[in-house]
Write an enzyme that holds these catalytic residues in place. Structure first.
Site, PDB file in Angstrom:
ATOM      1  N   HIS A  52       0.876  -1.161   0.000  1.00  0.00           N
ATOM      2  CA  HIS A  52       0.000   0.000   0.000  1.00  0.00           C
ATOM      3  C   HIS A  52       0.919   1.217   0.000  1.00  0.00           C
ATOM      4  CE1 HIS A  52      -2.860  -2.885   2.089  1.00  0.00           C
ATOM      5  NE2 HIS A  52      -3.463  -2.568   0.967  1.00  0.00           N
ATOM      6  N   ASP A  55       2.351   1.789   3.273  1.00  0.00           N
ATOM      7  CA  ASP A  55       3.323   0.801   3.763  1.00  0.00           C
ATOM      8  C   ASP A  55       4.741   1.295   3.434  1.00  0.00           C
ATOM      9  OD1 ASP A  55       1.354  -1.102   4.553  1.00  0.00           O
ATOM     10  OD2 ASP A  55       1.265  -1.919   2.515  1.00  0.00           O
TER      11      ASP A  55
HETATM   12  C1  3MF Z   1      -9.303  -6.488   1.115  1.00  0.00           C
HETATM   13  C2  3MF Z   1      -8.102  -6.930   0.460  1.00  0.00           C
HETATM   14  C3  3MF Z   1      -6.915  -6.048   0.534  1.00  0.00           C
HETATM   15  C4  3MF Z   1      -6.407  -5.638  -0.816  1.00  0.00           C
HETATM   16  C5  3MF Z   1      -5.202  -4.771  -0.680  1.00  0.00           C
HETATM   17  C6  3MF Z   1      -4.638  -4.345  -2.015  1.00  0.00           C
HETATM   18  C7  3MF Z   1      -5.799  -6.585   2.552  1.00  0.00           C
HETATM   19  O1  3MF Z   1     -10.246  -7.459   1.202  1.00  0.00           O
HETATM   20  O2  3MF Z   1      -8.047  -8.001  -0.074  1.00  0.00           O
HETATM   21  O3  3MF Z   1      -5.893  -6.752   1.172  1.00  0.00           O
HETATM   22  O4  3MF Z   1      -6.069  -6.757  -1.544  1.00  0.00           O
HETATM   23  O5  3MF Z   1      -5.575  -3.688   0.054  1.00  0.00           O
HETATM   24  O6  3MF Z   1      -5.549  -3.635  -2.767  1.00  0.00           O
END
Ligand code: 3MF
Ligand code: MG
Length: 347
Positions: A52, A55
């Protein structure tokens, strides 16, 4: 030397090593600092990192600070021999994304979402990737009348176009999920997203990332969705995991609920040559909350190992025999053959 990853490249994002907080209780493990986490990747057989935007660097950092911070992370990746597969703007935590991002009823909040996505593209480029993932978390509603669902589709297309125009090289990977956090999401499946991809300014730069659990939550077989996207040349990444029925998004280890369903995904990916154009096998898996600190990476190494074991099963199957069974329409025997292979009792 035989390739331990059997020709695939594996990735995951830092959130896969979460500290165990959930809706009903706080963290139960220590947060692992990124500088330590990054050392785990290669050891676990992983090749690349998904991020992200925040991150990498906090979302409220200014331009100069951001540049320095991103360069620092790039150096850390280089030192470990890792690459960045993709970046995704976290468009669901900031106060300006309470009512959604690109589909918010507030024009200034919509602008924020686009600016933040552009900044994420820049972060990605500095980390060496053209792949921008858009999980449209809050693009939807709790009640139908809250927003105009027809206009919302157009707003999402307009936002994608703004990003395509901003960077002529960026590739946008749309990640669908039918619900959670919203009651009802716009563009709930990968197929919906592929539909709008063709209506954007440059369809060749808009594809999908398919998460197994998200397809399952939509009542679909993930391998079916993957096959559909592959036919369109639009399956550019995956978040493999598993999901036990229709409940909250569980992000269970790949193959841990339904081994046959996991096999089907590997069968489709492997036979279509997935990965041969640089696509990665990403996982989006959570450790169980009961997991002790020392075991924090097991759900990841297990998911990778289950995937590789299923690749072995696919590769061990006798294509001639399958063709013959197809021709004679003996699908009961074909089923016996596949299940036997899955149980290691191939006959
Ligand atoms: C939410 C997700 C997220 C997305 C991530 C990338 C935690 O259900 O699956 O993972 O995949 O934010 O876009
Ligand atoms: Mg995901």
């Amino acid at each position: 030397m035989a390739d331990a990853n059997k020709g695939y490249r594996f990735t995951f994002g830092p959130w896969n090593l979460s500290a165990g907080a959930d809706m009903f209780g706080p963290a139960v493990r220590k947060e692992i600092p990124f500088s330590r986490m990054i050392k785990l990747y290669k050891r676990l057989g992983f090749d690349g990192v998904q991020f992200h935007d925040d991150d990498v660097v906090p979302a409220d950092w200014g331009a100069a600070e951001t540049q320095r911070g991103v360069r620092r992370v790039k150096r850390m990746l280089d030192n470990e021999g890792l690459f960045c597969e993709l970046v995704a703007p976290r468009l669901w935590e900031h106060p300006k994304t309470i009512d959604g991002a690109f589909t918010s009823n507030s024009a200034s909040d919509r602008r924020y979402a686009i600016e933040r996505s552009k900044r994420t593209i820049d972060i990605g480029r500095a980390l060496g990737t053209k792949n921008l993932v858009l999980w449209l978390a809050r693009e939807g509603t709790y009640i139908r009348e809250a927003k105009d669902p027809v206009a919302a589709v157009g707003a999402i297309v307009d936002a994608i176009n703004a990003l395509l125009e901003y960077d002529p090289d960026v590739r946008i990977l749309l990640e669908a999920k039918p619900n959670e956090p919203m009651d009802s999401s716009y563009l709930p499946t990968a197929a919906h997203m592929i539909g709008i991809a063709y209506r954007t300014a440059d369809p060749s730069r808009v594809g999908v990332l398919i998460e197994s659990a998200h397809a399952i939550l939509a009542g679909l077989d993930p391998s079916e969705e993957m096959a559909y996207a592959i036919w369109h040349d639009k399956l550019w990444s995956v978040h493999l995991n598993d999901q036990n029925g229709l409940k909250f998004d569980e992000d269970k280890a790949f193959g841990s609920v339904d081994l046959r369903r996991a096999f089907n995904q590997v069968w489709v990916l492997e036979r279509a040559g997935y990965g041969q154009n640089g696509e990665c096998v990403g996982f989006d898996v959570k450790p169980m909350r009961t997991t002790k600190q020392a075991d924090i990476t097991k759900h990841l190494s297990n998911s990778r190992q289950f995937f590789l074991d299923l690749v072995d099963v696919v590769r061990s199957l006798d294509g001639e025999r399958i063709e013959k069974l197809r021709r004679s329409r003996d699908y009961a025997e074909l089923e016996r053959y596949i299940l036997g292979a899955l149980m290691g009792r191939e006959r």
